[in-house]
Design an enzyme around this catalytic site. Structure first.
Site, mmCIF file in Angstrom:
data_model
loop_
_atom_site.group_PDB
_atom_site.id
_atom_site.type_symbol
_atom_site.label_atom_id
_atom_site.label_comp_id
_atom_site.label_asym_id
_atom_site.label_seq_id
_atom_site.Cartn_x
_atom_site.Cartn_y
_atom_site.Cartn_z
ATOM 1 N N THR A 185 -8.676 14.212 -28.356
ATOM 2 C CA THR A 185 -7.487 14.912 -28.384
ATOM 3 C C THR A 185 -6.935 15.069 -30.097
ATOM 4 O O THR A 185 -7.072 14.141 -30.883
ATOM 5 C CB THR A 185 -6.460 14.239 -27.789
ATOM 6 O OG1 THR A 185 -6.949 14.172 -26.305
ATOM 7 C CG2 THR A 185 -4.914 14.899 -27.750
ATOM 8 N N GLY A 245 -4.932 19.629 -26.767
ATOM 9 C CA GLY A 245 -4.893 18.621 -25.707
ATOM 10 C C GLY A 245 -5.796 19.242 -24.616
ATOM 11 O O GLY A 245 -7.062 19.115 -24.545
ATOM 12 N N GLN A 258 12.647 1.138 10.560
ATOM 13 C CA GLN A 258 11.660 1.977 10.370
ATOM 14 C C GLN A 258 11.491 2.710 9.425
ATOM 15 O O GLN A 258 10.330 3.229 8.953
ATOM 16 C CB GLN A 258 11.777 2.766 11.878
ATOM 17 C CG GLN A 258 10.407 3.465 12.307
ATOM 18 C CD GLN A 258 10.490 4.187 13.742
ATOM 19 O OE1 GLN A 258 11.333 4.975 13.557
ATOM 20 N NE2 GLN A 258 9.725 3.765 14.504
ATOM 21 N N ILE A 309 11.966 1.234 -2.382
ATOM 22 C CA ILE A 309 12.272 0.003 -1.276
ATOM 23 C C ILE A 309 13.121 -1.099 -2.010
ATOM 24 O O ILE A 309 13.488 -1.970 -1.440
ATOM 25 C CB ILE A 309 10.886 -0.272 -0.828
ATOM 26 C CG1 ILE A 309 10.026 0.746 -0.091
ATOM 27 C CG2 ILE A 309 10.813 -1.724 -0.310
ATOM 28 C CD1 ILE A 309 8.675 0.366 0.739
ATOM 29 N N GLU A 332 -7.252 11.992 -19.679
ATOM 30 C CA GLU A 332 -8.490 12.487 -19.203
ATOM 31 C C GLU A 332 -8.319 13.885 -18.654
ATOM 32 O O GLU A 332 -9.162 13.841 -17.584
ATOM 33 C CB GLU A 332 -9.074 11.452 -18.491
ATOM 34 C CG GLU A 332 -9.604 10.161 -19.424
ATOM 35 C CD GLU A 332 -10.595 9.425 -18.829
ATOM 36 O OE1 GLU A 332 -11.430 9.460 -18.161
ATOM 37 O OE2 GLU A 332 -10.347 8.211 -19.342
ATOM 38 N N GLY A 333 -7.524 14.715 -19.054
ATOM 39 C CA GLY A 333 -7.066 15.908 -18.323
ATOM 40 C C GLY A 333 -5.908 15.861 -17.587
ATOM 41 O O GLY A 333 -5.997 14.957 -16.488
ATOM 42 N N THR A 334 -4.928 16.672 -17.628
ATOM 43 C CA THR A 334 -3.859 16.618 -16.725
ATOM 44 C C THR A 334 -4.257 17.122 -15.500
ATOM 45 O O THR A 334 -5.338 18.000 -15.239
ATOM 46 C CB THR A 334 -2.785 17.432 -17.174
ATOM 47 O OG1 THR A 334 -3.219 18.889 -17.446
ATOM 48 C CG2 THR A 334 -2.343 17.364 -18.573
#
Ligand SMILES: Cc1cc2nc3c(=O)[nH]c(=O)nc-3n(C[C@H](O)[C@H](O)[C@H](O)COP(=O)(O)OP(=O)(O)OC[C@H]3O[C@@H](n4cnc5c(N)ncnc54)[C@H](O)[C@@H]3O)c2cc1C
Ligand SMILES: Cc1cc2nc3c(=O)[nH]c(=O)nc-3n(C[C@H](O)[C@H](O)[C@H](O)COP(=O)(O)OP(=O)(O)OC[C@H]3O[C@@H](n4cnc5c(N)ncnc54)[C@H](O)[C@@H]3O)c2cc1C
Lengths: 278, 384
Positions: free
Chosen positions: B126, B131, B279, B338, B364-366
């Site tokens: 890069t 990019g 739940q 949560i 490592e690649g989008t």
């Protein structure tokens, strides 16, 4: 340096239950680990080997499954492992245990230093290490928190017992022995036995190569016949200790805090001392 | 289903990595997140435990495993800290070009040092203007007899400044486009090779991200990886085997977040009962666990395919990275949910997982680029 480390396999909890009928420890159904203090003993042995060369032999007395503990010790860097296992050993107290371990060490023959943990977290007596040294008639230092150095002495007898076969003659170890407040520095001739406290080092984790080696390592197994021990000297029969009762001490009751000015508090204290304690 | 059909040796690796993660990394994760220092003490522990060697062939000092072993370790470390895990995983990324394309001398020279953990590695493609579009790189390597002169700046290089061994992609022939790039092995300390500032990041803050600056950096011609002109092939083939590693990082972070969420849900009481009795919370936990299990199964399957030597795995590898990182983002976001307001506070460990998660959708690649790769392969396959 020929180093022997004594390890004990213990239940993975400090809360061992005690059989009320027999007054013995109940070990069934609890996962086992190497006694935590023995991990420090092992680490120290391995570090000494890395520094001074030589070999670390681990020994344990226990049931057949104590082999796991020995394999773990190998994965951490021990070279050899000996399991002392025999039905006749069941029920051994600290006297019988230390006698058996001492006999095994005699059979190994060459050694400079024996390292034990301060105490086992299940039995908790802290007697086995000193017991081994007594049976072997070699010096001991308990509660070692640091090994400062091992020094070879020239042209000087260390007074090591003649009938032993130490691999290094005329050497001393200089250690720090933990006390309530501070420590004392001691020099002891080799061969000797030390027991270590957790302040001595930070045990390493195993390596993968060590684990692979441990998987295939040969574990030597000895019974009492191999050690030339008589049946009546070990096990329940050979154990002089008679356990009368095992109990947890009652928790200490909280103290009493006196209020008021100094004069009042002193008067109250004297009164209390007179009426309740004296 | 604990073991996902792992072999005895792989379980051994998993157990050891888990032990290190729990005993050594977990207690210091917050510290490194706060200070952004490089976690050398942990790197040393990983080295002593032989974990850097799991994916390196035995003849070069490793343990002879492959990307599955690398993924297993990365996942376990990530459960405790995604930032520390990437210092380890990026060494894998920097090393794979040598494993895949290195010649015998290069392998002999570098792999044992990496396997033993004496040296970390890094991978540098890069740049500021390049990019997703890697072909836009500007760094050049000009051949001068028996060496090359490198000029240019790489950006956002993980392990930059800390690693000793770098795989660097540079243009040897501007006129040839994608065929004009070449991969080089660089060593820290080479003349004309320096580092720029360390980036301040949202997450994975234990990891170091720096610029690599080449100013007439002299690189011997023996350090060319593969052949001149193969630079992008080296990069793409490396990503094919390294993306499951990013996926494993994502699954590890997600699992770590789920573990904490379950623990918290059991303890926290509202309306006079544990929130785990609601739940609405239970279903969230169930979905989190299910998607993690699915991601993990996909990753391990792709890793096994790579380790069996299957060549055409760009699509599956991209799927693993895409799916696992999206799962990671969703799971960590739900985990914060949560925890409620406590989850938003830096005093609690969970918000870090959400910050650490985001990068797995980017580097490592989008994930957009992952979808491009998957779709292109789908279309290509139907043309055969
Ligand atoms: C009150 C009481 C009653 C007991 N009654 C019985 C009984 O009836 N039957 C019975 O079977 N046991 C009994 N035991 C257990 C037994 O006496 C001890 O477990 C054993 O002798 C070792 O002593 P320890 O655990 O106190 O070890 P410690 O003396 O505390 O251990 C110190 C060190 O010695 C070494 N060491 C200790 N044991 C071993 C070993 N086996 N192998 C190698 N190295 C070792 C280790 O380095 C350890 O760190 C009893 C223990 C107690 C406290
Ligand atoms: C912490 C960190 C560590 C990194 N470590 C390394 C490293 O070690 N080595 C290394 O070489 N690089 C590294 N990178 C760089 C990383 O791989 C790039 O950031 C990534 O490839 C995306 O490039 P970009 O940031 O320039 O985004 P851009 O390419 O500018 O993308 C911007 C947006 O546009 C989208 N987009 C771009 N093209 C398309 C398209 N064709 N279709 C649809 N959407 C598109 C992207 O998906 C994204 O959403 C690192 C980055 C970070 C943040």
């Amino acid at each position: 340096m020929e180093i022997i480390v004594c390890i004990k396999q213990v239940p993975d909890t400090t809360e061992v239950r005690i059989d009320p009928q027999t007054n013995t420890l109940q070990r069934e159904g609890v996962a086992s680990i190497i006694n935590p203090f023995d991990m420090y003993a092992l680490e120290e042995g391995i570090r000494l080997k890395e520094k001074y060369g030589g070999k670390v032999t681990v020994i344990t007395m226990g049931p057949p499954q104590a082999e796991e503990a020995l394999r773990e010790a190998i994965s951490l860097g021990s070279d050899e492992a000996i399991l002392i296992t025999d039905r006749a050993l069941a029920g051994s107290d600290t006297w019988a245990t230390s006698l058996t371990l001492a006999k095994a060490i005699e059979k190994i023959g060459r050694f400079d230093l024996i390292i034990c943990g301060k105490q086992a977290i299940d039995g908790d007596t802290a007697q086995v290490g000193p017991g081994i040294s007594a049976h072997l008639n070699i010096p001991q230092v308990t509660y070692v928190k640091k090994i400062e150095e091992i020094r070879i002495l020239e042209h000087q007898s260390t007074g090591a017992p003649e009938h032993r076969a130490p691999s290094t003659h005329s050497a001393i170890v200089r250690v720090q022995r933990m006390m309530e407040e501070g420590y004392v520095v001691m020099e002891v001739p080799l061969p000797c036995l030390i027991t270590v406290v957790k302040e001595i080092n930070e045990p390493r984790l195993p390596s993968l190569k060590g684990k692979l080696r441990a998987r295939n390592a040969l574990i030597t197994k000895w019974g009492i016949q191999d050690l030339g021990i008589d049946k009546q000297d070990v096990g329940l029969e050979g154990s002089p200790t008679r356990v009368v009762r095992v109990f947890s001490p009652p928790p200490r009751k909280g103290g009493q805090i006196l209020q008021g000015n100094v004069q009042e508090m002193v008067e109250k204290l004297v009164e209390l001392l007179k009426s309740e304690i004296l | 289903m604990r073991d996902y059909l792992l072999t005895e040796e792989q379980r051994m690796i998993q157990d050891l990595a888990r032990k290190i993660a729990q005993e050594k990394i977990r207690p210091v994760a917050a510290k490194y997140d706060e200070t952004e220092e490089f976690p050398w003490e942990i790197m040393r522990i990983l080295a002593q435990s032989d974990l850097f060697g799991v994916f390196i062939p035995q003849e070069y000092g490793g343990l002879g495993g492959g990307v599955l072993e690398l993924a297993i370790v990365t996942e376990e470390l990530s459960r405790a800290c995604g930032g520390i895990a990437v210092c380890y995983a990026a060494t894998g990324l920097g090393t794979y070009p040598i494993i895949l394309f290195g010649n015998e001398e290069q392998k002999k020279k570098y792999l044992p040092l990496i396997a033993s953990g004496k040296k970390l590695a890094a991978f540098a493609l890069t740049e500021a203007g390049a990019g997703s579009d890697a072909s836009a790189i500007q760094t050049t390597a000009e051949k001068k007899g028996d060496y090359y002169l490198l000029n240019g700046t790489k950006q956002w290089i993980t392990n930059g400044g800390e690693a000793e061994v770098y795989t660097v992609i540079a243009l040897t022939d501007r006129t040839k486009g994608a065929r004009g790039a070449t991969a080089f092995i660089l060593e820290k300390g080479m003349e004309g090779f320096s580092f720029g500032k360390k980036e301040k990041k949202m997450g994975i803050r234990a990891s170091a991200t720096r610029e690599l600056i080449f100013n007439n950096c002299k690189v011997p011609k023996e350090n060319v990886l593969g052949k001149e002109g193969m630079g992008f092939i080296v990069a793409m083939k490396t990503f094919d085997v390294s993306r499951p590693g990013v996926a494993a990082q994502a699954v590890g972070i997600a699992q770590g977040a789920l573990d904490l969420a379950i623990e918290y849900a059991k303890e926290r009481k509202q309306f006079g009962q544990s929130i785990s009795s609601f739940q609405g919370i239970q279903f969230m936990l169930a979905d989190m666990a299910t998607s993690i299990a699915a991601a993990r199964a996909l990753i391990y399957t792709v890793c096994r395919a790579v380790d069996r030597g299957e060549k055409d795995i760009a699509k599956e590898s991209a799927m693993a990275k895409l799916f696992a990182s999206d799962v990671c983002m969703k799971v960590t976001t739900d985990a914060v949910q949560i925890f409620g307001g406590y989850g938003y506070m830096r005093d609690y460990p969970i918000e870090k997982f959400m910050r650490d998660a985001k990068i797995t959708q980017i580097y490592e690649g989008t994930n957009q680029i992952m979808r491009n790769i998957i779709a292109l392969n789908l279309i290509k396959e139907t043309l055969r």
